[in-house]
Design an enzyme around this catalytic site. Structure first.
Site, mmCIF file in Angstrom:
data_model
loop_
_atom_site.group_PDB
_atom_site.id
_atom_site.type_symbol
_atom_site.label_atom_id
_atom_site.label_comp_id
_atom_site.label_asym_id
_atom_site.label_seq_id
_atom_site.Cartn_x
_atom_site.Cartn_y
_atom_site.Cartn_z
ATOM 1 N N ASP A 14 38.369 39.978 33.661
ATOM 2 C CA ASP A 14 37.438 39.280 34.265
ATOM 3 C C ASP A 14 37.019 37.934 33.552
ATOM 4 O O ASP A 14 35.690 37.890 33.567
ATOM 5 C CB ASP A 14 36.358 40.103 34.620
ATOM 6 C CG ASP A 14 36.960 41.286 35.314
ATOM 7 O OD1 ASP A 14 37.817 41.581 36.063
ATOM 8 O OD2 ASP A 14 35.993 42.499 35.073
ATOM 9 N N GLU A 193 38.586 40.301 45.958
ATOM 10 C CA GLU A 193 37.595 40.292 45.248
ATOM 11 C C GLU A 193 37.642 39.118 43.969
ATOM 12 O O GLU A 193 38.627 38.327 44.242
ATOM 13 C CB GLU A 193 37.500 41.536 44.407
ATOM 14 C CG GLU A 193 38.900 41.639 43.606
ATOM 15 C CD GLU A 193 38.802 43.192 42.786
ATOM 16 O OE1 GLU A 193 38.202 43.865 43.120
ATOM 17 O OE2 GLU A 193 39.707 43.287 41.889
ATOM 18 N N HIS A 257 41.585 37.847 38.808
ATOM 19 C CA HIS A 257 40.239 37.529 38.688
ATOM 20 C C HIS A 257 39.855 36.307 37.936
ATOM 21 O O HIS A 257 39.434 36.531 36.723
ATOM 22 C CB HIS A 257 39.633 39.028 38.015
ATOM 23 C CG HIS A 257 38.127 38.880 37.935
ATOM 24 N ND1 HIS A 257 37.649 39.986 38.922
ATOM 25 C CD2 HIS A 257 37.141 37.986 37.865
ATOM 26 C CE1 HIS A 257 36.176 39.545 38.851
ATOM 27 N NE2 HIS A 257 35.952 38.693 38.209
ATOM 28 N N ARG A 291 44.115 44.097 29.449
ATOM 29 C CA ARG A 291 44.177 42.891 30.426
ATOM 30 C C ARG A 291 43.480 41.881 29.668
ATOM 31 O O ARG A 291 42.361 41.877 29.112
ATOM 32 C CB ARG A 291 43.213 43.077 31.579
ATOM 33 C CG ARG A 291 43.931 43.912 32.849
ATOM 34 C CD ARG A 291 42.952 44.309 33.989
ATOM 35 N NE ARG A 291 41.644 45.017 33.576
ATOM 36 C CZ ARG A 291 40.747 45.226 34.552
ATOM 37 N NH1 ARG A 291 40.782 44.821 35.824
ATOM 38 N NH2 ARG A 291 39.631 45.868 34.128
#
Length: 326
Positions: A14, A193, A257, A291
């Site tokens: 993110d 999202e 994201h 990630r």
């Protein structure tokens, strides 16, 4: 030929990069989901080796005690704000965690050496799972965009927008602008999202992420005319196909994201996103720490739309119309 990409920063999901006074601040979800961590460098590349500074840690009990997700750093009227989501526990109810959105603030000029306020909850008028808040200025108004579960609508989260009365308070009622509806938005989970906003070429461009957080994770695109009423759902158009997806050749899986920043030249728009380098995830993808943060330039087509191309560290070759070759 192995074209595996090297991440800018490993194990940071993110990712959000904010350019300010020629330098760069970086904030992201940390693998332990237990704190807000900020770093600064004079260049984007320099963020990789910059020392992280913890500016806030989760509380021992209560609504801010678990799963600190998706922080973003913003600056409004001379003050710094960090938007993030937190949960009271790791309990799942009706298939969802119990996250709500919060904000901390400081008027200090240097956010790494500042006293931050106690988190204030951002109330949307819908008391349900919500996360991934972002804010943007347009025509002297401040807007907030986020993801939330709305009772009565199938799936995990939809996208909403509202006008803000202040950097931590909504002024208008939530307006739903997107739900998971296409096949590529509903793989594993029905998800919209991680919204991110870029204002260019007469449009408000809003990217978002869809599907489960494995190799199916991908980016979609909404847009509205800059003169439109952004609180009217009819003002928003939606691309029927994803705009950025996994690339097995380059070992980039589940890109999404994202956020946006500007390169050191002050001109080139940059896409900031996370992805994994493999698909063989053991257990729940939520607890897989790998990630990683990647950054790449954005190209633009002749109609003024972004062309994200393939995951890369350089621009893809373009034809005379500005369209990227795949």
């Amino acid at each position: 030929m192995n074209r595996t990409l090297t991440p800018l920063i490993e194990q940071r999901a993110d990712p959000f990069i904010y350019r300010h006074d020629g330098g760069y601040y970086f904030i992201a979800s940390v693998p332990a989901y237990d704190r807000l961590e900020l770093r600064y460098a004079s260049t984007i590349a320099g963020l990789a080796d910059a020392d992280p500074v913890t500016i806030w840690e989760k509380e021992t009990i209560g609504p801010l005690s678990e799963l600190i997700w998706a922080p973003e750093l913003h600056r409004h009227q001379g003050s710094w704000y960090v938007y993030f989501a937190a949960a009271p526990s790791r309990e799942i109810r009706d298939g969802l965690f119990q996250h709500r959105m919060y904000c901390i603030a400081t008027s200090a000029s240097d956010p790494l050496n500042a006293e931050w306020s106690h988190p204030q909850r951002i109330e949307t008028g819908i008391d349900s799972f919500c996360l991934d808040g972002t804010a943007f200025h347009h025509r002297d108004e401040l807007y907030y965009v986020w993801a939330q579960k709305e009772p009565g609508i199938p799936g995990n989260t939809n996208l909403y927008i509202a006008r803000m009365a202040a950097a931590d308070t909504l002024e208008s009622a939530p307006v739903r602008i997107s739900i998971p509806e296409f096949e590529w938005e509903t793989r594993g989970f029905m998800v919209n999202e991680g919204p991110a906003v870029l204002i260019r070429h007469g449009r408000i461009l809003l990217t978002y992420s869809a599907s489960a957080t494995d190799e199916n994770y991908c980016m979609g695109l909404l847009w509205a005319d800059e003169d439109a009423d952004l609180l009217d759902p009819a003002s928003w158009k939606k691309a029927q196909h994803p705009v950025f997806t996994s690339d097995a050749e380059r070992s980039v899986f589940g890109p999404g994201h994202n956020s946006f920043t500007i390169a050191e030249d002050g001109v080139t728009d940059m896409l900031v996103y996370h992805a994994r380098t493999y698909t063989e995830i053991t257990g729940d993808p939520l607890w897989d720490p790998n990630r990683h943060t990647y950054v790449k330039p954005i190209a633009w087509d002749k109609d003024g739309f972004p062309r994200f191309g393939r995951p890369s560290l350089v621009k893809e070759p373009t034809d005379e119309d500005g369209n990227q070759h795949q």
